[in-house]
Structure formats: C-alpha cells, structure tokens
Design a protein around this motif. Structure first.
Motif, PDB file in Angstrom:
ATOM      1  N   TRP A   1       0.808  -1.218   0.000  1.00 32.97           N
ATOM      2  CA  TRP A   1       0.000   0.000   0.000  1.00 32.97           C
ATOM      3  C   TRP A   1       0.841   1.269   0.000  1.00 32.97           C
ATOM      4  O   TRP A   1       0.305   2.372  -0.165  1.00 32.97           O
ATOM      5  CB  TRP A   1      -0.984  -0.022   1.167  1.00 32.97           C
ATOM      6  N   LEU A   2       2.160   1.122   0.162  1.00 30.63           N
ATOM      7  CA  LEU A   2       3.039   2.265  -0.087  1.00 30.63           C
ATOM      8  C   LEU A   2       2.947   2.700  -1.543  1.00 30.63           C
ATOM      9  O   LEU A   2       3.312   3.831  -1.883  1.00 30.63           O
ATOM     10  CB  LEU A   2       4.494   1.897   0.249  1.00 30.63           C
ATOM     11  N   PHE A   3       2.442   1.796  -2.396  1.00 32.61           N
ATOM     12  CA  PHE A   3       2.316   2.090  -3.823  1.00 32.61           C
ATOM     13  C   PHE A   3       0.859   2.174  -4.279  1.00 32.61           C
ATOM     14  O   PHE A   3       0.542   2.942  -5.185  1.00 32.61           O
ATOM     15  CB  PHE A   3       3.065   1.025  -4.628  1.00 32.61           C
ATOM     16  N   TRP A   4      -0.018   1.384  -3.654  1.00 29.38           N
ATOM     17  CA  TRP A   4      -1.427   1.460  -4.061  1.00 29.38           C
ATOM     18  C   TRP A   4      -2.016   2.837  -3.771  1.00 29.38           C
ATOM     19  O   TRP A   4      -2.755   3.390  -4.602  1.00 29.38           O
ATOM     20  CB  TRP A   4      -2.252   0.386  -3.333  1.00 29.38           C
ATOM     21  N   LEU A   5      -1.691   3.404  -2.647  1.00 29.43           N
ATOM     22  CA  LEU A   5      -2.245   4.726  -2.314  1.00 29.43           C
ATOM     23  C   LEU A   5      -1.780   5.805  -3.299  1.00 29.43           C
ATOM     24  O   LEU A   5      -2.601   6.596  -3.790  1.00 29.43           O
ATOM     25  CB  LEU A   5      -1.879   5.106  -0.870  1.00 29.43           C
ATOM     26  N   PRO A   6      -0.486   5.875  -3.639  1.00 27.22           N
ATOM     27  CA  PRO A   6      -0.079   6.844  -4.668  1.00 27.22           C
ATOM     28  C   PRO A   6      -0.706   6.565  -6.034  1.00 27.22           C
ATOM     29  O   PRO A   6      -0.988   7.508  -6.791  1.00 27.22           O
ATOM     30  CB  PRO A   6       1.446   6.680  -4.724  1.00 27.22           C
ATOM     31  N   ALA A   7      -0.918   5.284  -6.350  1.00 20.70           N
ATOM     32  CA  ALA A   7      -1.537   4.963  -7.647  1.00 20.70           C
ATOM     33  C   ALA A   7      -2.941   5.554  -7.725  1.00 20.70           C
ATOM     34  O   ALA A   7      -3.315   6.196  -8.720  1.00 20.70           O
ATOM     35  CB  ALA A   7      -1.592   3.442  -7.835  1.00 20.70           C
ATOM     36  N   ILE A   8      -3.712   5.370  -6.673  1.00 23.09           N
ATOM     37  CA  ILE A   8      -5.082   5.904  -6.648  1.00 23.09           C
ATOM     38  C   ILE A   8      -5.062   7.431  -6.648  1.00 23.09           C
ATOM     39  O   ILE A   8      -5.775   8.083  -7.427  1.00 23.09           O
ATOM     40  CB  ILE A   8      -5.826   5.378  -5.401  1.00 23.09           C
ATOM     41  N   ALA A   9      -4.214   8.010  -5.786  1.00 27.90           N
ATOM     42  CA  ALA A   9      -4.171   9.466  -5.647  1.00 27.90           C
ATOM     43  C   ALA A   9      -3.736  10.148  -6.941  1.00 27.90           C
ATOM     44  O   ALA A   9      -4.327  11.157  -7.364  1.00 27.90           O
ATOM     45  CB  ALA A   9      -3.225   9.848  -4.510  1.00 27.90           C
ATOM     46  N   ASN A  10      -2.729   9.597  -7.616  1.00 26.39           N
ATOM     47  CA  ASN A  10      -2.227  10.246  -8.825  1.00 26.39           C
ATOM     48  C   ASN A  10      -3.159  10.063 -10.013  1.00 26.39           C
ATOM     49  O   ASN A  10      -3.221  10.927 -10.892  1.00 26.39           O
ATOM     50  CB  ASN A  10      -0.822   9.734  -9.146  1.00 26.39           C
ATOM     51  N   GLY A  11      -3.885   8.949 -10.035  1.00 27.14           N
ATOM     52  CA  GLY A  11      -4.908   8.802 -11.069  1.00 27.14           C
ATOM     53  C   GLY A  11      -5.992   9.862 -10.921  1.00 27.14           C
ATOM     54  O   GLY A  11      -6.433  10.480 -11.907  1.00 27.14           O
ATOM     55  N   ILE A  12      -6.414  10.094  -9.677  1.00 21.09           N
ATOM     56  CA  ILE A  12      -7.423  11.134  -9.418  1.00 21.09           C
ATOM     57  C   ILE A  12      -6.866  12.513  -9.755  1.00 21.09           C
ATOM     58  O   ILE A  12      -7.552  13.358 -10.342  1.00 21.09           O
ATOM     59  CB  ILE A  12      -7.871  11.072  -7.952  1.00 21.09           C
ATOM     60  N   MET A  13      -5.596  12.747  -9.398  1.00 19.29           N
ATOM     61  CA  MET A  13      -4.990  14.052  -9.657  1.00 19.29           C
ATOM     62  C   MET A  13      -4.854  14.325 -11.148  1.00 19.29           C
ATOM     63  O   MET A  13      -5.034  15.463 -11.597  1.00 19.29           O
ATOM     64  CB  MET A  13      -3.630  14.141  -8.978  1.00 19.29           C
ATOM     65  N   ALA A  14      -4.535  13.306 -11.927  1.00 23.23           N
ATOM     66  CA  ALA A  14      -4.435  13.499 -13.376  1.00 23.23           C
ATOM     67  C   ALA A  14      -5.769  13.956 -13.943  1.00 23.23           C
ATOM     68  O   ALA A  14      -5.829  14.875 -14.782  1.00 23.23           O
ATOM     69  CB  ALA A  14      -3.984  12.204 -14.045  1.00 23.23           C
ATOM     70  N   LEU A  15      -6.853  13.341 -13.476  1.00 19.49           N
ATOM     71  CA  LEU A  15      -8.191  13.740 -13.920  1.00 19.49           C
ATOM     72  C   LEU A  15      -8.509  15.164 -13.449  1.00 19.49           C
ATOM     73  O   LEU A  15      -9.068  15.976 -14.201  1.00 19.49           O
ATOM     74  CB  LEU A  15      -9.230  12.760 -13.378  1.00 19.49           C
ATOM     75  N   GLY A  16      -8.129  15.489 -12.218  1.00 17.07           N
ATOM     76  CA  GLY A  16      -8.383  16.820 -11.689  1.00 17.07           C
ATOM     77  C   GLY A  16      -7.659  17.908 -12.460  1.00 17.07           C
ATOM     78  O   GLY A  16      -8.236  18.965 -12.758  1.00 17.07           O
ATOM     79  N   VAL A  17      -6.391  17.661 -12.791  1.00 19.64           N
ATOM     80  CA  VAL A  17      -5.638  18.643 -13.576  1.00 19.64           C
ATOM     81  C   VAL A  17      -6.259  18.815 -14.953  1.00 19.64           C
ATOM     82  O   VAL A  17      -6.396  19.937 -15.463  1.00 19.64           O
ATOM     83  CB  VAL A  17      -4.156  18.206 -13.707  1.00 19.64           C
ATOM     84  N   LEU A  18      -6.677  17.709 -15.556  1.00 20.41           N
ATOM     85  CA  LEU A  18      -7.285  17.757 -16.882  1.00 20.41           C
ATOM     86  C   LEU A  18      -8.582  18.566 -16.870  1.00 20.41           C
ATOM     87  O   LEU A  18      -8.863  19.330 -17.805  1.00 20.41           O
ATOM     88  CB  LEU A  18      -7.552  16.334 -17.372  1.00 20.41           C
ATOM     89  N   LEU A  19      -9.358  18.444 -15.792  1.00 27.17           N
ATOM     90  CA  LEU A  19     -10.664  19.098 -15.735  1.00 27.17           C
ATOM     91  C   LEU A  19     -10.609  20.539 -15.233  1.00 27.17           C
ATOM     92  O   LEU A  19     -11.388  21.388 -15.687  1.00 27.17           O
ATOM     93  CB  LEU A  19     -11.604  18.286 -14.829  1.00 27.17           C
ATOM     94  N   PHE A  20      -9.696  20.825 -14.317  1.00 23.41           N
ATOM     95  CA  PHE A  20      -9.773  22.102 -13.611  1.00 23.41           C
ATOM     96  C   PHE A  20      -8.608  23.060 -13.856  1.00 23.41           C
ATOM     97  O   PHE A  20      -8.701  24.236 -13.498  1.00 23.41           O
ATOM     98  CB  PHE A  20      -9.898  21.853 -12.097  1.00 23.41           C
ATOM     99  N   VAL A  21      -7.515  22.585 -14.414  1.00 23.55           N
ATOM    100  CA  VAL A  21      -6.391  23.482 -14.707  1.00 23.55           C
ATOM    101  C   VAL A  21      -6.483  23.924 -16.161  1.00 23.55           C
ATOM    102  O   VAL A  21      -6.540  23.082 -17.061  1.00 23.55           O
ATOM    103  CB  VAL A  21      -5.040  22.784 -14.447  1.00 23.55           C
ATOM    104  N   PRO A  22      -6.511  25.229 -16.440  1.00 27.56           N
ATOM    105  CA  PRO A  22      -6.627  25.703 -17.822  1.00 27.56           C
ATOM    106  C   PRO A  22      -5.426  25.276 -18.667  1.00 27.56           C
ATOM    107  O   PRO A  22      -4.330  25.041 -18.144  1.00 27.56           O
ATOM    108  CB  PRO A  22      -6.660  27.232 -17.670  1.00 27.56           C
TER     109      PRO A  22
END
Length: 472
Positions: free
Chosen positions: A153-174
């Motif tokens: 889970w030292l890796f599963w947690l970053p995998a989930i978090a960074n997948g969400i962050m990629a979507l967030g940057v795509l949607l909310f960062v101009p």
C-alpha cells in the motif's frame, strides 16, 4: 492552485515513503540488502534523467498536457510496484515513478503562465513549501501504512491518488500556452541522461564499491567527459534542451549553487536521522524508536517547514529574496550544531530538527521563485527542472558523504558509534555554512531585476550572431 500543489506533493510522498519501509520491501520481494538499495537508486536516476527532459517538453508542447501525462505515468509505476513480487518488477515500477519528478517544475511553469506577475512568487513558494513538506510527511506515514495495510500500500495509495490528480488537472487546470518552439534535441537529451546516470551511480554506490575503486573513478571520469560533450552540443544547437546561456545568468547559477547545497543538507538529514532514532538502546546512545514513532517525531518539522515556506512568498514582497535566504540559512546552521551536541532525547531531536526546518522552508520556497522569475518564459520548465535536478545531485553527494562518515565509525557491530553521528551532524552544519555563503552571492532586490534584464538582452543579442555557427 490546489491541484498543482497536490500534484507536486504526490511526488515528494512517493520519494520519501519508501525509505522507512525499505526493510519490509526487501522481505516482500525476497531481495538482498544490496539489491534492495537499487529501489532508491532506480528512482533517483529515473527522476534525474526525466525531470529536465519533461520540463523542456512542457515548454514546447504545453505544460498542462505533460503534467497530466506525468501523473498518469507515476500512477502506472505505482501500480507496477504494488503488484511486484520480485525485485526486477519493483525496479521497473520505481523507474516509472521517477517521471513524477517533473511535476514540481511543470507546476511552477503553469503558475508563471497563468497567474498575474505579482502573484507568481507567493504561488510558487506555496507549491515549493507543500512539496518539501511531502518529504517529511512521507517519513511520517510510512510506518502506519505498513502496519495497518501492508507494504504494497506504499504504492497502491499513490496509484489511486495520482490517477485522481491526473483527472483533476485535466478538468480544472486551464490549458497553458506553448512558450517555446523547435523540436526536442534528442542527442542532448541522451547525453544529459548519460551524464546524470554516470554521475549518480558512483555517488549512490561508491560506498559499497569503494571510493578509490576503478569502477567508481572510471564512472566519475566518464561523467565529466559526457558532460563536456553535452555542453558542447547544447551551445551549438539551434534548439537546445537546456540553453546554457540562461544558466550563465547570475541569478540562475547562484540559485542553482544554493539549491545544490540545500539538497546536500536536506536529503542527507532526512535520510539518516530516522535511522539514528531507530538505533537500539543497547548501543549506549540509541533511542530505540519504532518506524512509526520516528516518523511522528518529524511531524513538527513538517508543520514548521510548511508554515515558513508559505510565509516566504509574502515576505519576499517586503524584503529581498537574498535577505530571506541569508536569514533562513542561520536556523539550519544552529539546528545542526545543536544536534551534534545534544541528541539524547527524542523530543530534543524533534525540536532541533524543527529549527532546521525553518530554514529549509524559507530556502526552498524562495529559491524556486528566484529561478522562475530569472529566466525567459520559454525556458521556465527546463530551468526549473534543472534546478530540481541540481538539488537532487546535491542530496546524493550529501547522502554519500554522510554514509562514508558513518561507515568509518562502524566497528564490529552493525551500528555506527555516537561519534560518527555527531561528526555527520557537524558535516551538515558545515554544509549549511556553505549555503549561507552561496546565498550571499545571489543578487538582491532591484539589483537582481536589473541584472536579469541586462542578461536577457545579452542573450537575445547574441542569438542572431551564433545561428550560422550552429551545427547540431
């Protein structure tokens, strides 16, 4: 802004969470102690190679696009590492995770492209503060994650978090504008990668190979040769990966020198202080703390570093960045001198490292702003990436020197003696004095702006004169 800050801190967490869990990872994949050390080395090498290249691609293609790609690669690498049951598979995951090193310079570049000029310093400082705190938080949370969820889970947690962050940057960062034209200089990229690998390999493994061995000295010599060839190609290139003229600007080279020295002290300290806290009481000086407790002792450091980093931006509006950096280097010197003399209690070590954290918070945030403001917009990603790389190289040098000092004080037992740790703290105090000296070289206030303006004009004037001389 929040998306960019979290994107930056995600890399810092991935970078630092693995260190306290290295022994658990070794058992998980059935590796030797020497073999598992490559879990750290592979990540460091990958990050060093990819950060400036991806930063330059951000300048040429668009920083938001590359940031989204970086976060997805970081998530993919985390998935590979989480699924790994063998050392080679784990190393593949760590190499992919290393791409995340570009998240911080790309975030700086996005801020410069999208924010009003008078807000750039404070926003860049905030991102730098959050990312630097991520290193301390990673040390803090590693133990509880391993105990409650398991090492994978030292890796599963970053995998989930960074997948969400990629979507967030795509949607909310101009979308960001393309600030640089031309194609990626592949020959320069390959040579830069080779130079960094040849330099960092002996720095990370020289203690094991022997600093005077043929392998170590040969790799250092090869790194120098590759570096000279890389610089020659860059100077002659029509589309350089790293414009060497930019790095001759006084604000840039002085900030890079200071970053190297900050890395020297910061990464070395966070690397060996947890080991010192976990040293068994039977040694006569050890505190015998668990991974979890030693991580919790870094919580005050993280808080102080975060708050002082946030304060650096607003303070830069009232005082020169040079003044902030000079004042900020003093707590680092004081903190390491105190650690060298007084380290008999866990709470005392936590207090002294918090004093050091004051300087790190101010310094890292202020230096990031210096580089971002000093370079032309078309070089922001590459320059910020190289500045991060210089800090990483400084960290590798500092860690190698501290490891050598501790090894020289290790007798028949498995742990260094107390004098070894005291010497290591004194070495870092000397490094902090060097930080102070480097900060004194940085142009102050309006002088810095004047120098930056004059040097930009000089760069522009010589471009047309050198076009015909370029052959690469």
């Amino acid at each position: 802004m929040a998306m960019l800050s979290v994107s930056a801190v995600s890399y810092a967490l991935v970078q630092s969470m693995v260190n306290p869990g290295l022994e658990a990872l070794r058992e998980h994949v059935g590796a030797s102690r020497i073999g598992v050390s490559w879990v750290l080395a592979a990540f460091l090498l990958s990050s060093a190679v990819l950060t400036p290249v991806l930063g330059r691609l951000g300048d040429q293609i668009g920083k938001r696009r590359i940031l989204v790609a970086v976060l997805l690669v970081l998530a993919a690498g985390s998935v590979v590492a989480a699924l790994a049951t063998t050392l080679p598979m784990l190393l593949v995951g760590r190499v992919l995770q290393g791409a995340g090193g570009a998240a911080i310079p790309l975030s700086f570049g996005i801020v410069r492209d999208l924010m009003p000029a008078d807000q750039v310093s404070s926003k860049v400082g905030a991102i730098a503060a959050v990312s630097s705190v991520g290193v301390a938080i990673g040390v803090l949370v590693a133990g509880p994650i391993i105990s409650a969820l398991g090492v994978s889970w030292l890796f599963w947690l970053p995998a989930i978090a960074n997948g969400i962050m990629a979507l967030g940057v795509l949607l909310f960062v101009p979308e960001t504008p393309v600030t640089s034209t031309g194609k990626l200089n592949y020959s320069a990229a390959v040579l830069l990668a080779g130079t960094l690998v040849l330099l960092l390999l002996p720095l990370t493994s020289g203690q094991r190979w022997g600093w005077g061995s043929v392998t170590t000295l040969g790799l250092f010599a090869a790194a120098v040769a590759a570096g000279v060839l890389w610089a020659t190609i860059e100077l002659r290139s029509k589309s350089p990966l790293i414009d060497m003229r930019v790095f001759r600007m006084r604000p840039v080279w002085t900030a890079n020198l200071a970053s190297f020295l900050f890395g020297f002290t910061l990464f070395a300290a966070f690397g060996f202080i947890p080991a010192f806290l976990q040293t068994p009481v039977s040694t006569g000086y050890g505190l015998g703390e668990s991974i979890t407790v030693s991580g919790l002792l870094f919580l005050p450091v993280a808080a102080v570093q975060f708050l002082t980093g946030l304060a650096a931006g607003p303070l830069a509006r009232r005082f020169s960045v040079k003044a902030l950096l000079v004042v900020g280097s003093l707590p680092i010197i004081i903190g390491f001198l105190l650690l060298a003399r007084f380290h008999g209690n866990a709470w005392l070590i936590s207090l002294e490292t918090s004093i050091v954290g004051i300087g790190f918070g101010i310094g890292i945030s202020a230096l990031a702003a210096v580089v971002v403001h000093a370079v032309p917009a078309e070089h922001t990603g590459a320059a910020a990436g190289m500045n991060a790389n210089v800090r990483t190289i400084g960290g590798a040098v500092g860690t190698a020197l501290v490891a050598t000092v501790l090894a020289s004080h290790t007798g028949s037992g498995a742990f260094p003696d107390e004098a070894g740790y005291s010497t290591a703290f004194l070495l870092l105090a000397v490094g902090a004095v060097a930080v102070l000296a480097a900060c004194l070289l940085i142009p102050a206030g309006k002088a810095a702006a004047t120098i930056r303006s004059e040097e930009r004009e000089t760069v522009d004037e010589i471009v047309s004169e050198r076009v015909d001389q370029r052959t690469f």
